[in-house]
Design a protein around this motif. Structure first.
Motif, PDB file in Angstrom:
ATOM      1  N   TRP A 282     -26.026  10.961 -10.825  1.00 11.65           N
ATOM      2  CA  TRP A 282     -27.075  11.987 -10.808  1.00 11.65           C
ATOM      3  C   TRP A 282     -28.194  11.526  -9.912  1.00 11.65           C
ATOM      4  CZ3 TRP A 282     -32.184  11.539 -12.781  1.00 11.65           C
ATOM      5  CH2 TRP A 282     -32.911  12.759 -12.823  1.00 11.65           C
ATOM      6  N   ASP A 286     -31.766  16.249  -6.627  1.00  9.05           N
ATOM      7  CA  ASP A 286     -30.888  17.418  -6.769  1.00  9.05           C
ATOM      8  C   ASP A 286     -30.610  17.593  -8.258  1.00  9.05           C
ATOM      9  OD1 ASP A 286     -28.008  18.381  -4.675  1.00  9.05           O
ATOM     10  OD2 ASP A 286     -29.601  19.518  -5.690  1.00  9.05           O
ATOM     11  N   LYS A 289     -27.770  19.152 -10.451  1.00 10.80           N
ATOM     12  CA  LYS A 289     -26.358  18.868 -10.168  1.00 10.80           C
ATOM     13  C   LYS A 289     -25.953  17.510 -10.734  1.00 10.80           C
ATOM     14  CE  LYS A 289     -26.240  21.728  -6.029  1.00 10.80           C
ATOM     15  NZ  LYS A 289     -26.205  21.746  -4.553  1.00 10.80           N
ATOM     16  N   GLU A 291     -22.644  14.780 -10.387  1.00  8.28           N
ATOM     17  CA  GLU A 291     -21.420  14.479  -9.622  1.00  8.28           C
ATOM     18  C   GLU A 291     -20.430  13.785 -10.555  1.00  8.28           C
ATOM     19  OE1 GLU A 291     -23.019  15.916  -6.035  1.00  8.28           O
ATOM     20  OE2 GLU A 291     -21.012  15.038  -6.222  1.00  8.28           O
ATOM     21  N   TRP A 304     -14.831  13.493  -5.614  1.00  8.56           N
ATOM     22  CA  TRP A 304     -16.094  13.772  -6.319  1.00  8.56           C
ATOM     23  C   TRP A 304     -16.274  15.275  -6.390  1.00  8.56           C
ATOM     24  CZ3 TRP A 304     -19.275  10.592  -8.922  1.00  8.56           C
ATOM     25  CH2 TRP A 304     -19.154   9.196  -8.721  1.00  8.56           C
ATOM     26  N   THR A 306     -18.915  18.403  -7.684  1.00  7.70           N
ATOM     27  CA  THR A 306     -20.314  18.701  -7.998  1.00  7.70           C
ATOM     28  C   THR A 306     -20.368  19.754  -9.084  1.00  7.70           C
ATOM     29  OG1 THR A 306     -21.012  18.208  -5.743  1.00  7.70           O
ATOM     30  CG2 THR A 306     -22.504  19.538  -7.084  1.00  7.70           C
ATOM     31  N   HIS A 308     -22.713  22.161 -10.843  1.00  7.52           N
ATOM     32  CA  HIS A 308     -24.037  22.785 -10.747  1.00  7.52           C
ATOM     33  C   HIS A 308     -24.377  23.278 -12.146  1.00  7.52           C
ATOM     34  CE1 HIS A 308     -26.888  25.907  -8.706  1.00  7.52           C
ATOM     35  NE2 HIS A 308     -27.521  24.833  -9.145  1.00  7.52           N
TER      36      HIS A 308
END
Ligand code: SOE
Length: 382
Positions: A282, A286, A289, A291, A304, A306, A308
């Motif tokens: 993290w 951002d 989001k 990961e 990986w 993402t 959201h």
């Protein structure tokens, strides 16, 4: 349904006075089912002009210029401490003795000893309490907690975190005074360790369990700064930068770094956890989001991904907008107010409590002592 008023007395009108007040003002609009509603009863700051202006701007019903008067008032239910760290203990202990609930900005205290005194007073008084380690309450960080707790990562091998800023790189930034008390060791207790690594440590303990021992190095790059109280050059007593590694109780290794001399970073807070099956990471830049990497994915889709974190079935997000629309840093404080109000209904503690935040204080002290002694320090020694 009529709501019970929770009459808030705020002490301190700086950056955190604003983030907390915004939380009190927003929570009932977005968490309508809560049975308690914060009321901005009183705000306290030393200077009448300043506190009157703050009360006028933010809508507090009354003002105080002496925190002791605010704590003594019988029309205050909860005291919110947003002062420099050297005032946390005296205000919290007095508020606990007065039977007030207490919300305290991080870190819990200037020193470990003061933190212990605060925990003793709170637990003797039996009052509701929480410490504003707000990053836990960003939806993506809460989701990281849910992922780790689900066991999806498997055995944890590594936890790494950093918190990089650049605002003290200028030798002309004074120590002491409004906005720069964090550079005055008498007001703050330490530099980046208690200010920024405290966040990283709290999150790490929450996600990965307790830290057993640390080995640290600190540096003070600018040795003297003008002190605002005297106008004279004074030796700097805080750590400008700190790096430490550690063992966690679960057998994993930790690596932490923080500085306020990192050009190009205003508030880069990141963490990453590596497990036997999967990893999660993290980045505050951002913040909506998360990961995620899972080695068990088929090779054609392994990589990986993402996440959201805006769907209604993801932490806190059913209270806000529609999927795909993000929220911000300030919402973490709304969420902590909501969880505190919920704790009044359920009787469950609102983490982190003063007792839980004392663990972070112990790690901070072990880090500072390790750096000074150039040796490993066991956290359980504290
Ligand atoms: C330091 O500048 C600071 O304001 C910290 O005190 C806060 O806890 C952090 O969230 C942002 O940076």
């Amino acid at each position: 349904m009529s709501k019970k008023e929770l009459r808030i007395g705020l002490v301190g009108v700086g950056f955190m006075g604003r983030t907390h007040t915004n939380g009190y003002k927003r929570v009932s609009d977005f968490f309508p089912d809560l049975q308690n509603r914060p009321v901005l009863k009183a705000v306290c700051s030393r200077t009448a002009a300043t506190v009157n202006a703050f009360a006028e701007q933010w809508g507090y019903e009354s003002v105080e210029t002496d925190w002791k008067s605010l704590v003594a008032r019988d029309d205050i239910d909860a005291v919110d401490i947003c002062t420099p760290n050297n005032m946390h203990a005296e205000i919290a202990i007095a508020a606990a003795e007065a039977g007030k609930m207490i919300l305290c900005e991080k870190p819990l205290s200037r020193t470990l000893e003061e933190g212990r005194q605060m925990v003793d007073a709170i637990e003797k008084a039996g009052v509701n309490n929480t410490v504003w380690y707000n990053y836990r309450r960003l939806p993506a960080v809460t989701l990281a907690k849910q992922i780790v707790a689900s066991g999806k990562l498997g055995r944890i091998f590594h936890y790494r975190a950093n918190f990089l800023q650049d605002w003290t790189i200028n030798a002309n930034v004074p120590q002491g005074g409004q906005g720069t008390w964090r550079l005055d060791v008498d007001a703050a207790g330490s530099g980046v360790t208690g200010d920024l690594l405290a966040h990283c440590i709290d999150t790490a303990i929450w996600l990965n369990g307790s830290i057993t021992d640390v080995s640290a190095v600190t540096e003070t790059f600018i040795k003297e700064r003008v002190h605002q109280a005297t106008g004279e050059m004074q030796k700097v007593g805080i750590d400008d930068a700190c790096i430490f590694h550690c063992h966690f109780d679960n057998g994993s290794l930790g690596l932490f770094e923080s500085t306020r001399y990192a050009r190009g970073h205003k508030a880069l807070y990141t963490f990453e956890i590596n497990g036997e099956h999967a990893s999660v990471r993290w980045d505050l830049h951002d913040l909506n989001k998360l990961e995620y990497f899972d080695h068990r994915d088929e090779s054609i889709v392994r990589g990986w991904r993402t996440i959201h974190v805006t769907d209604g079935d993801q932490p806190y997000m059913d209270k806000w907008w529609v999927p795909g629309l993000s929220i911000g840093y300030e919402h973490s404080f709304v969420h902590q107010v909501a969880d505190f109000l919920k704790s009044l209904e359920t009787g469950e503690p609102c983490s982190p409590t003063f007792r839980e935040a004392l663990e972070t204080q112990k790690v901070c002290q072990a880090v500072l002592d390790s750096a000074a002694a150039k040796s490993w320090k066991g956290v359980n020694e504290y």
